[in-house]
Design a protein around this motif. Structure first.
Motif, PDB file in Angstrom:
ATOM      1  N   GLY A  94       0.660  -1.237   0.116  1.00  0.00           N
ATOM      2  CA  GLY A  94      -0.005   0.048  -0.121  1.00  0.00           C
ATOM      3  C   GLY A  94       0.937   1.147  -0.086  1.00  0.00           C
ATOM      4  N   GLU A  95       0.347   2.251   0.639  1.00  0.00           N
ATOM      5  CA  GLU A  95       1.216   3.430   0.817  1.00  0.00           C
ATOM      6  C   GLU A  95       0.539   4.154   2.156  1.00  0.00           C
ATOM      7  OE1 GLU A  95       1.088   6.623  -2.831  1.00  0.00           O
ATOM      8  OE2 GLU A  95      -0.417   7.302  -1.584  1.00  0.00           O
ATOM      9  N   LEU A  96       1.639   4.845   2.432  1.00  0.00           N
ATOM     10  CA  LEU A  96       1.482   5.816   3.717  1.00  0.00           C
ATOM     11  C   LEU A  96       1.950   7.062   3.479  1.00  0.00           C
ATOM     12  CD1 LEU A  96       2.682   3.077   6.348  1.00  0.00           C
ATOM     13  CD2 LEU A  96       0.440   4.072   5.972  1.00  0.00           C
ATOM     14  N   TRP A  97       1.408   7.964   4.372  1.00  0.00           N
ATOM     15  CA  TRP A  97       1.913   9.461   4.310  1.00  0.00           C
ATOM     16  C   TRP A  97       2.513   9.780   5.612  1.00  0.00           C
ATOM     17  CZ3 TRP A  97       2.194  12.734   0.159  1.00  0.00           C
ATOM     18  CH2 TRP A  97       1.715  12.400  -1.019  1.00  0.00           C
ATOM     19  N   GLU A  98       3.611  10.511   5.591  1.00  0.00           N
ATOM     20  CA  GLU A  98       4.097  10.937   6.775  1.00  0.00           C
ATOM     21  C   GLU A  98       4.254  12.611   6.919  1.00  0.00           C
ATOM     22  OE1 GLU A  98       8.248  10.474   9.480  1.00  0.00           O
ATOM     23  OE2 GLU A  98       8.251  10.991   7.327  1.00  0.00           O
ATOM     24  N   GLN A  99       3.722  12.914   7.911  1.00  0.00           N
ATOM     25  CA  GLN A  99       3.940  14.223   8.290  1.00  0.00           C
ATOM     26  C   GLN A  99       4.572  14.483   9.352  1.00  0.00           C
ATOM     27  OE1 GLN A  99      -0.324  15.794   8.804  1.00  0.00           O
ATOM     28  NE2 GLN A  99      -0.869  15.584   6.777  1.00  0.00           N
ATOM     29  N   SER A 100       5.838  15.458   9.247  1.00  0.00           N
ATOM     30  CA  SER A 100       6.835  15.529  10.381  1.00  0.00           C
ATOM     31  C   SER A 100       6.984  16.955  10.711  1.00  0.00           C
ATOM     32  CB  SER A 100       7.813  14.876  10.196  1.00  0.00           C
ATOM     33  OG  SER A 100       8.563  15.003   9.018  1.00  0.00           O
ATOM     34  N   LEU A 101       7.730  17.149  11.433  1.00  0.00           N
ATOM     35  CA  LEU A 101       8.204  18.476  11.988  1.00  0.00           C
ATOM     36  C   LEU A 101       9.720  18.658  11.867  1.00  0.00           C
ATOM     37  CD1 LEU A 101       6.097  19.139  15.398  1.00  0.00           C
ATOM     38  CD2 LEU A 101       5.586  20.040  12.927  1.00  0.00           C
ATOM     39  N   ALA A 102      10.180  19.642  11.089  1.00  0.00           N
ATOM     40  CA  ALA A 102      11.726  19.801  10.982  1.00  0.00           C
ATOM     41  C   ALA A 102      12.167  20.707  12.213  1.00  0.00           C
ATOM     42  CB  ALA A 102      12.179  20.242   9.890  1.00  0.00           C
ATOM     43  N   ALA A 103      11.982  20.347  13.371  1.00  0.00           N
ATOM     44  CA  ALA A 103      12.174  21.225  14.522  1.00  0.00           C
ATOM     45  C   ALA A 103      12.403  20.280  15.676  1.00  0.00           C
ATOM     46  CB  ALA A 103      11.335  22.147  14.794  1.00  0.00           C
ATOM     47  N   ARG A 104      13.355  20.704  16.566  1.00  0.00           N
ATOM     48  CA  ARG A 104      13.659  19.924  17.777  1.00  0.00           C
ATOM     49  C   ARG A 104      12.990  20.453  19.091  1.00  0.00           C
ATOM     50  NH1 ARG A 104      19.497  18.095  20.087  1.00  0.00           N
ATOM     51  NH2 ARG A 104      18.901  16.931  22.100  1.00  0.00           N
ATOM     52  N   LEU A 105      12.208  19.508  19.587  1.00  0.00           N
ATOM     53  CA  LEU A 105      11.378  20.059  20.516  1.00  0.00           C
ATOM     54  C   LEU A 105      11.937  19.788  21.868  1.00  0.00           C
ATOM     55  CD1 LEU A 105       7.877  18.613  19.487  1.00  0.00           C
ATOM     56  CD2 LEU A 105       8.782  20.713  18.787  1.00  0.00           C
ATOM     57  N   PRO A 106      11.611  20.637  22.857  1.00  0.00           N
ATOM     58  CA  PRO A 106      11.966  20.129  24.142  1.00  0.00           C
ATOM     59  C   PRO A 106      11.315  18.928  24.697  1.00  0.00           C
ATOM     60  CG  PRO A 106      10.661  22.379  24.247  1.00  0.00           C
ATOM     61  CD  PRO A 106      10.920  21.831  23.034  1.00  0.00           C
ATOM     62  N   THR A 107      12.099  18.018  25.236  1.00  0.00           N
ATOM     63  CA  THR A 107      11.492  16.701  25.796  1.00  0.00           C
ATOM     64  C   THR A 107      10.546  16.846  27.051  1.00  0.00           C
ATOM     65  OG1 THR A 107      13.550  16.073  26.874  1.00  0.00           O
ATOM     66  CG2 THR A 107      13.121  15.336  24.749  1.00  0.00           C
ATOM     67  N   GLU A 108      10.704  17.902  27.996  1.00  0.00           N
ATOM     68  CA  GLU A 108      10.192  17.943  29.236  1.00  0.00           C
ATOM     69  C   GLU A 108       9.769  19.520  29.522  1.00  0.00           C
ATOM     70  OE1 GLU A 108      12.003  16.170  32.404  1.00  0.00           O
ATOM     71  OE2 GLU A 108      12.360  14.321  31.160  1.00  0.00           O
TER      72      GLU A 108
END
Length: 185
Positions: A94-108
């Motif tokens: 099949g086929e999937l779509w990935e949406q992602s963020l090009a940013a490093r988020l704080p973990t806490e």
């Protein structure tokens, strides 16, 4: 990546494994998921549910955690991260779509973040295609088909210590839940 849908029992992948002494790199995880996704007998063995995602836990290389996941039409993961693990995934059918963020988020230490402009990325991940990612990757994966299941293979190292789930409205990302392994195993 697991969710609270229908699950299936653990199944070893039966693939050659690198030495357990060495942690697998993202490239090695990508090679493993590519090789596993090409195993048509394994992919075809996954029971598919018309309403919820299904999965089989696999034995990944070097102590990694791996999953074979079935995606009914219209399903997705929602926004999430992998608790500091790096990983890889390949679409096997099949086929999937990935949406992602090009940013490093704080973990806490936060509940709501306003995202900067230009951080969104989207990619089509057709059968046989995939990607590796680092420990700070935030994304959602979707089967946008209206009539066809997709199947994918995922691997993470170290094994997922937790998954942070987010909601998103425009540029606002909100931490909604932190899941621990006992909730999906």
């Amino acid at each position: 990546m697991p969710d609270t849908s229908t699950s299936s029992p653990t199944l070893p992948a039966g693939s050659a494994r690198p030495s357990a002494d060495a942690a697998p790199t993202p490239a090695e995880l990508l090679e493993f998921v590519r090789r596993t996704a090409a195993d048509t007998a394994l992919v075809d063995s996954l029971p598919l549910d018309p309403e919820g995602r299904t999965w089989l836990r696999l034995e990944g290389p070097g102590g990694s955690e791996a999953w074979l996941i079935g995606w009914p039409p219209g399903t997705g993961t929602g926004w999430h991260d992998h608790g500091g693990s790096h990983g890889a995934f390949v679409t096997a059918a099949g086929e999937l779509w990935e949406q992602s963020l090009a940013a490093r988020l704080p973990t806490e230490g936060w509940k709501t973040l306003e995202l900067a402009d230009d951080v969104d990325r989207e990619r089509r991940v057709a059968a046989g295609q995939g990607r590796a990612f680092g420990p700070h990757h935030v994304h959602e994966v979707l089967n946008t088909s209206t009539d066809r299941h997709a199947v994918s293979v995922h691997a993470y190292y170290p094994p997922l210590p937790l998954i942070r789930r987010y909601s998103r409205t425009g540029a606002v990302l909100r931490l909604e839940q932190v899941e621990r392994p006992a909730e999906w195993e």
